[in-house]
Design a protein around this motif. Structure first.
Motif, short mmCIF file in Angstrom:
data_model
loop_
_atom_site.label_atom_id
_atom_site.label_comp_id
_atom_site.label_asym_id
_atom_site.label_seq_id
_atom_site.Cartn_x
_atom_site.Cartn_y
_atom_site.Cartn_z
N THR A 170 21.36 -24.59 -35.35
CA THR A 170 21.93 -24.47 -34.01
C THR A 170 21.44 -23.20 -33.33
OG1 THR A 170 23.93 -25.66 -34.64
CG2 THR A 170 24.05 -24.29 -32.66
N TYR A 171 20.77 -23.38 -32.19
CA TYR A 171 20.43 -22.27 -31.30
C TYR A 171 21.62 -22.15 -30.35
CZ TYR A 171 15.58 -22.17 -32.95
OH TYR A 171 14.44 -22.04 -33.72
N LYS A 172 22.41 -21.14 -30.56
CA LYS A 172 23.65 -21.01 -29.81
C LYS A 172 23.42 -20.70 -28.34
CE LYS A 172 26.56 -19.66 -33.71
NZ LYS A 172 27.32 -20.92 -33.66
N ALA A 173 24.36 -21.09 -27.50
CA ALA A 173 24.29 -20.78 -26.07
C ALA A 173 24.13 -19.28 -25.90
CB ALA A 173 25.55 -21.27 -25.37
N GLY A 174 23.19 -18.90 -25.04
CA GLY A 174 22.91 -17.48 -24.82
C GLY A 174 21.67 -17.01 -25.55
N THR A 175 21.18 -17.82 -26.50
CA THR A 175 19.98 -17.46 -27.25
C THR A 175 18.74 -17.56 -26.36
OG1 THR A 175 20.93 -18.26 -29.32
CG2 THR A 175 18.54 -18.04 -29.25
N VAL A 176 17.80 -16.65 -26.55
CA VAL A 176 16.50 -16.72 -25.88
C VAL A 176 15.45 -16.78 -26.99
CG1 VAL A 176 14.93 -15.64 -24.24
CG2 VAL A 176 17.39 -15.35 -23.97
N THR A 188 19.23 -12.23 -26.57
CA THR A 188 20.52 -12.83 -26.24
C THR A 188 20.90 -12.47 -24.82
OG1 THR A 188 21.22 -12.55 -28.55
CG2 THR A 188 22.94 -13.02 -26.93
N MET A 189 21.31 -13.46 -24.06
CA MET A 189 21.78 -13.23 -22.70
C MET A 189 23.22 -12.74 -22.71
SD MET A 189 20.36 -16.51 -20.55
CE MET A 189 20.73 -17.76 -21.80
N ASP A 190 23.58 -11.92 -21.74
CA ASP A 190 24.98 -11.53 -21.60
C ASP A 190 25.73 -12.67 -20.88
OD1 ASP A 190 24.46 -11.29 -18.84
OD2 ASP A 190 24.20 -9.13 -18.96
N PRO A 191 27.06 -12.66 -20.89
CA PRO A 191 27.83 -13.77 -20.30
C PRO A 191 27.48 -14.04 -18.84
CG PRO A 191 29.26 -12.43 -21.66
CD PRO A 191 27.95 -11.70 -21.59
N ALA A 192 27.25 -12.99 -18.05
CA ALA A 192 26.92 -13.20 -16.63
C ALA A 192 25.59 -13.93 -16.49
CB ALA A 192 26.89 -11.87 -15.90
N SER A 193 24.63 -13.57 -17.32
CA SER A 193 23.31 -14.21 -17.27
C SER A 193 23.39 -15.66 -17.71
CB SER A 193 22.33 -13.44 -18.16
OG SER A 193 22.21 -12.10 -17.75
N GLY A 202 3.28 -18.87 -30.72
CA GLY A 202 3.97 -18.43 -29.51
C GLY A 202 3.02 -17.68 -28.59
N GLY A 203 3.26 -17.78 -27.29
CA GLY A 203 2.43 -17.06 -26.32
C GLY A 203 3.30 -16.25 -25.38
N SER A 204 3.48 -16.77 -24.17
CA SER A 204 4.34 -16.09 -23.20
C SER A 204 5.54 -16.95 -22.80
CB SER A 204 3.55 -15.74 -21.93
OG SER A 204 3.06 -16.92 -21.29
N GLN A 205 5.49 -18.25 -23.10
CA GLN A 205 6.58 -19.13 -22.67
C GLN A 205 7.79 -19.00 -23.59
OE1 GLN A 205 5.57 -23.14 -21.46
NE2 GLN A 205 3.42 -22.57 -21.14
N PHE A 206 8.95 -18.98 -22.97
CA PHE A 206 10.20 -18.83 -23.72
C PHE A 206 11.26 -19.71 -23.09
CE2 PHE A 206 10.03 -15.80 -20.27
CZ PHE A 206 11.31 -15.76 -19.74
N PHE A 207 12.36 -19.92 -23.83
CA PHE A 207 13.42 -20.75 -23.28
C PHE A 207 14.78 -20.10 -23.43
CE2 PHE A 207 12.54 -22.25 -27.59
CZ PHE A 207 13.79 -22.47 -28.17
N LEU A 208 15.62 -20.36 -22.44
CA LEU A 208 16.97 -19.84 -22.36
C LEU A 208 17.93 -20.96 -22.70
CD1 LEU A 208 16.45 -18.21 -18.85
CD2 LEU A 208 16.23 -17.03 -21.03
N VAL A 209 18.70 -20.78 -23.77
CA VAL A 209 19.63 -21.82 -24.22
C VAL A 209 20.97 -21.62 -23.51
CG1 VAL A 209 20.78 -22.87 -26.21
CG2 VAL A 209 18.51 -21.83 -26.48
N TYR A 210 21.39 -22.64 -22.72
CA TYR A 210 22.64 -22.50 -21.97
C TYR A 210 23.80 -23.28 -22.61
CZ TYR A 210 21.26 -27.04 -20.02
OH TYR A 210 20.89 -28.36 -19.86
#
Length: 265
Positions: free
Chosen positions: A186-192, A225-230, A203-211
């Motif tokens: 599980t890639y938890k919500a907030g994971t980058v 990891t994103m903060d709650p606001a992000s 890997g190169g430059s592309q990344f994903f933000l798990v919401y």
């Protein structure tokens, strides 16, 4: 319901593996073709003639473009590295420090906390690219709202085919825990995390933000990891949906990274 979800993930994984196999076969075919072309050109040059090589012989671009229109359950992907890929940037960061990547976007500022001790090559690459303004004025080109729940960014071309010309090693994969029976974690919500070609260390430059919590194989470097606001900002983009009312494609609420910075905390 759990059995249905597991079966759906299994089918998605099998389809993804078939896609990867086709890509490998296509690349091998392209390499054989390029060897033949190179041999012909060598004969022409040896005979005193003039030959002009034209780019675009590789199948990599076509493979990458297929990722953009792939089914919603296809994992995040990035383009294949070229034969003449440049080396990854020399490590210049403090490998014991924590860093913050700030993405100023048209929908709000997204803050990503990064730990260089866990992902030194990844953090170093992002700082190197951000310092060169590589991410500035780039689009987040892919939103997935079915099967997996991610917003994918980091491509200067904005179509899923761009990259920095080098690859970085996978890092921090064991932090995701032991895979379940279906091979996923599980890639938890907030994971980058890093997108890749489906092969190790691509890997190169592309990344994903798990919401939203997302099941994927443990093969995508989790580096931030994103903060709650992000996270709320990305979730708002996801709720707006995908263009064409599909589950995978360009986000209906367009997201542009206007400026990216990486700073030591």
């Amino acid at each position: 319901m759990a059995g249905t979800d597991q079966r759906r993930r299994q089918l998605a994984r099998e389809k993804f593996e078939r896609q990867q196999q086709r890509r490998v076969e296509a690349r091998q075919k392209a390499k054989r073709r390029n060897v033949i072309i190179a041999s012909v050109l060598a004969v022409v040059v040896a005979a005193g003639g003039a030959a002009y090589a034209v780019g675009g012989l590789s199948s990599d671009d076509n493979d990458s473009k297929s990722d953009t229109a792939a089914p919603a359950t296809t994992p995040p992907a990035s383009p294949e590295p070229t034969e003449a890929a440049s080396p990854e940037p020399k490590i210049t960061i403090d490998k014991t420090a924590k860093y913050m990547m700030s993405l100023k976007t048209n929908v709000g500022e997204i803050a990503v906390a990064m730990d260089a001790a866990k992902t030194p090559s990844t953090v170093n690459s992002f700082k190197s690219l951000a310092d060169k303004k590589y991410f500035d004025n780039t689009k987040c080109h892919r939103l997935t709202t079915q099967g997996i729940f991610v917003l994918q960014c980091g491509d200067p071309k904005g179509d899923g085919t761009g990259g920095p010309g080098y690859t970085i090693p996978d890092e921090n994969l064991k932090s995701l825990g032991k895979p379940a029976a279906d091979g996923s974690v599980t890639y938890k919500a907030g994971t980058v995390a890093m997108a890749n070609t489906g092969q190790p260390h691509t890997g190169g430059s592309q990344f994903f933000l798990v919401y939203k919590d997302t099941k994927l194989p443990p093969t995508y470097t989790p580096f931030g990891t994103m903060d709650p606001a992000s996270l709320k900002i990305v979730d708002t983009v996801a709720k707006a949906g995908v263009e064409g009312a599909t589950g995978d494609g360009a986000p209906k609420k367009a997201v542009t990274i206007q400026k990216a910075t990486v700073d030591k905390l």
